[in-house]
Design an enzyme around this catalytic site. Structure first.
Site, PDB file in Angstrom:
ATOM      1  N   ASP A  37      -6.576  10.959   1.737  1.00  0.00           N
ATOM      2  CA  ASP A  37      -6.439   9.487   1.759  1.00  0.00           C
ATOM      3  C   ASP A  37      -6.278   9.049   3.201  1.00  0.00           C
ATOM      4  O   ASP A  37      -5.885   9.833   4.064  1.00  0.00           O
ATOM      5  CB  ASP A  37      -5.232   9.020   0.930  1.00  0.00           C
ATOM      6  N   SER A  38      -6.572   7.781   3.424  1.00  0.00           N
ATOM      7  CA  SER A  38      -6.376   7.214   4.754  1.00  0.00           C
ATOM      8  C   SER A  38      -4.887   7.088   5.065  1.00  0.00           C
ATOM      9  O   SER A  38      -4.532   6.934   6.232  1.00  0.00           O
ATOM     10  CB  SER A  38      -7.022   5.836   4.808  1.00  0.00           C
ATOM     11  N   CYS A  59      -8.803   8.117  -1.577  1.00  0.00           N
ATOM     12  CA  CYS A  59      -9.000   6.822  -0.923  1.00  0.00           C
ATOM     13  C   CYS A  59     -10.217   6.121  -1.544  1.00  0.00           C
ATOM     14  O   CYS A  59     -11.322   6.653  -1.524  1.00  0.00           O
ATOM     15  CB  CYS A  59      -9.227   7.054   0.567  1.00  0.00           C
ATOM     16  N   GLU A  69       2.317   0.373   3.483  1.00  0.00           N
ATOM     17  CA  GLU A  69       2.520   1.336   4.578  1.00  0.00           C
ATOM     18  C   GLU A  69       3.815   1.037   5.339  1.00  0.00           C
ATOM     19  O   GLU A  69       4.408   1.911   5.944  1.00  0.00           O
ATOM     20  CB  GLU A  69       1.319   1.332   5.541  1.00  0.00           C
ATOM     21  N   CYS A 113      -7.592   0.564  -5.191  1.00  0.00           N
ATOM     22  CA  CYS A 113      -7.095   0.969  -3.873  1.00  0.00           C
ATOM     23  C   CYS A 113      -5.866   1.842  -4.105  1.00  0.00           C
ATOM     24  O   CYS A 113      -5.026   1.513  -4.953  1.00  0.00           O
ATOM     25  CB  CYS A 113      -6.724  -0.266  -3.053  1.00  0.00           C
ATOM     26  N   HIS A 131      -3.205   2.160  -2.605  1.00  0.00           N
ATOM     27  CA  HIS A 131      -1.899   1.586  -2.315  1.00  0.00           C
ATOM     28  C   HIS A 131      -1.440   0.564  -3.360  1.00  0.00           C
ATOM     29  O   HIS A 131      -0.251   0.298  -3.478  1.00  0.00           O
ATOM     30  CB  HIS A 131      -1.925   0.930  -0.933  1.00  0.00           C
TER      31      HIS A 131
HETATM   32  N1  DGL Z   1      -6.797   4.297   0.923  1.00  0.00           N
HETATM   33  C1  DGL Z   1      -7.406   2.988   0.988  1.00  0.00           C
HETATM   34  C2  DGL Z   1      -8.126   2.698  -0.323  1.00  0.00           C
HETATM   35  O1  DGL Z   1      -7.816   3.245  -1.357  1.00  0.00           O
HETATM   36  C3  DGL Z   1      -6.390   1.911   1.272  1.00  0.00           C
HETATM   37  C4  DGL Z   1      -5.810   1.994   2.632  1.00  0.00           C
HETATM   38  C5  DGL Z   1      -6.793   1.697   3.728  1.00  0.00           C
HETATM   39  O2  DGL Z   1      -7.310   0.567   3.826  1.00  0.00           O
HETATM   40  O3  DGL Z   1      -7.026   2.603   4.494  1.00  0.00           O
HETATM   41  O4  DGL Z   1      -9.020   1.896  -0.328  1.00  0.00           O
END
Ligand code: DGL
Length: 290
Positions: free
Chosen positions: A15-16, A78, A160, A194, A196
């Site tokens: 994930d990011s 992600c 975050e 997403c 998050h």
């Molecule tokens: N992990 C990203 C997603 O699921 C969300 C966080 C980001 O924008 O990096 O789209």
């Protein structure tokens, strides 16, 4: 050659940021014999407001790093990476790659099969909405069902920052969801597209109830991706053998591990029933084989 070493190899989860640990936690809960390696690129989060080229480049670095660590499959937890980079990586990597879009579509399918009616509102990052992967996949799987997609760029920074449950999140959520009032087809369910957003389920649920005047279910793909992964590993005879020592869980972040641990400890324990494993720092570009 025996297939045992590969069966015992870990699942790579990417994930990011910190949100993907919720997907990793669901994988740990659903597949308790599988070892996991997680990379959260917290130093470069958010991906959702980056160009598709950047998202692909960063995701490729992380996925190659996971392959270099010996994983038997990669899960792109992600959604932005899934929407932008999944097809490219499937063509490049020597291991199977799963993403969140088809898992989200499966969650919608379950809701529809249970009698769910009305339009699906996809809430996602600007990059995911722009890539249109959810819109295309939902149209293919559910022809005739209206799909709305709304970009919510402010949700990720709130999570975050550890602010998801603060009153400011409710205010920002109400602002972000303003566009929902004007939608033509009545919303029957919202898909949290997403990583998050499930971590601010409370604020999103309350915001939608207030804007729509009624509650709608909030769907997400975490359970479905675990099911898809299990089916894939079973089909390829790659499921880890049960028994023996508890599987290794190696978590990495590209920024401060203590900060990530503070954010993730609670939801990891809630899903897995165990304390969050230690998180180690990692530098991505230095490690990714070209
Ligand atoms: N992990 C990203 C997603 O699921 C969300 C966080 C980001 O924008 O990096 O789209």
């Amino acid at each position: 050659m025996s297939d045992l070493p590969l069966r015992g190899a870990p699942i790579g989860v990417f994930d990011s940021g910190v949100g993907g640990l919720d997907v990793a936690a669901e994988l740990a809960r659903a597949l308790p014999h599988e070892a996991l390696v997680y990379i959260g690129d917290t130093a470069r989060v958010p991906y959702g407001t980056r160009t598709a080229e950047e998202v692909l480049r960063f995701t490729r670095e992380a996925a190659r790093t996971l392959v270099g660590m010996g994983v038997k499959a990669v899960v792109l937890a992600c959604n932005t990476a899934s929407a932008v980079a999944l097809e490219a990586l499937r063509g490049e990597l020597p291991v199977p790659v799963l993403g969140m879009v088809s898992a989200g579509v499966e969650a919608v399918g379950e809701w529809a099969a249970g009698g769910g009616r009305g339009a699906v509102l996809v809430l996602a990052t600007p990059g995911t909405v722009r890539a249109e992967a959810y819109q295309r996949a939902l149209a293919a799987a559910h022809p005739g069902r209206a799909v709305h997609a709304l970009a919510c760029p402010l949700f990720v920074p709130l999570v975050e920052e550890g602010w998801a449950a603060r009153p400011i999140s409710a205010l920002i959520t109400a602002e972000q969801l303003r566009g929902v009032e004007a939608l033509e087809a009545p919303v029957g369910a919202a898909l949290l597209g997403c990583t998050h957003y499930p971590l601010m389920r409370g604020a999103i649920g309350a915001g939608l109830t207030s804007v729509l005047g009624r509650e709608v279910p909030l769907l997400d793909g975490a359970r479905a991706v675990a099911r898809q992964l299990e089916a894939l590993l079973r089909a390829r005879a790659l499921l880890a053998p049960p028994g023996g020592a508890p599987p290794a869980r190696a978590l990495h972040t590209t920024s401060d591990p203590a900060r990530v641990a503070a954010l993730a400890a609670q939801f990891w324990r809630a899903r897995v029933g165990e304390p969050l494993p230690p998180i180690a720092p990692l530098t991505l570009s230095a490690l990714a084989p070209s």
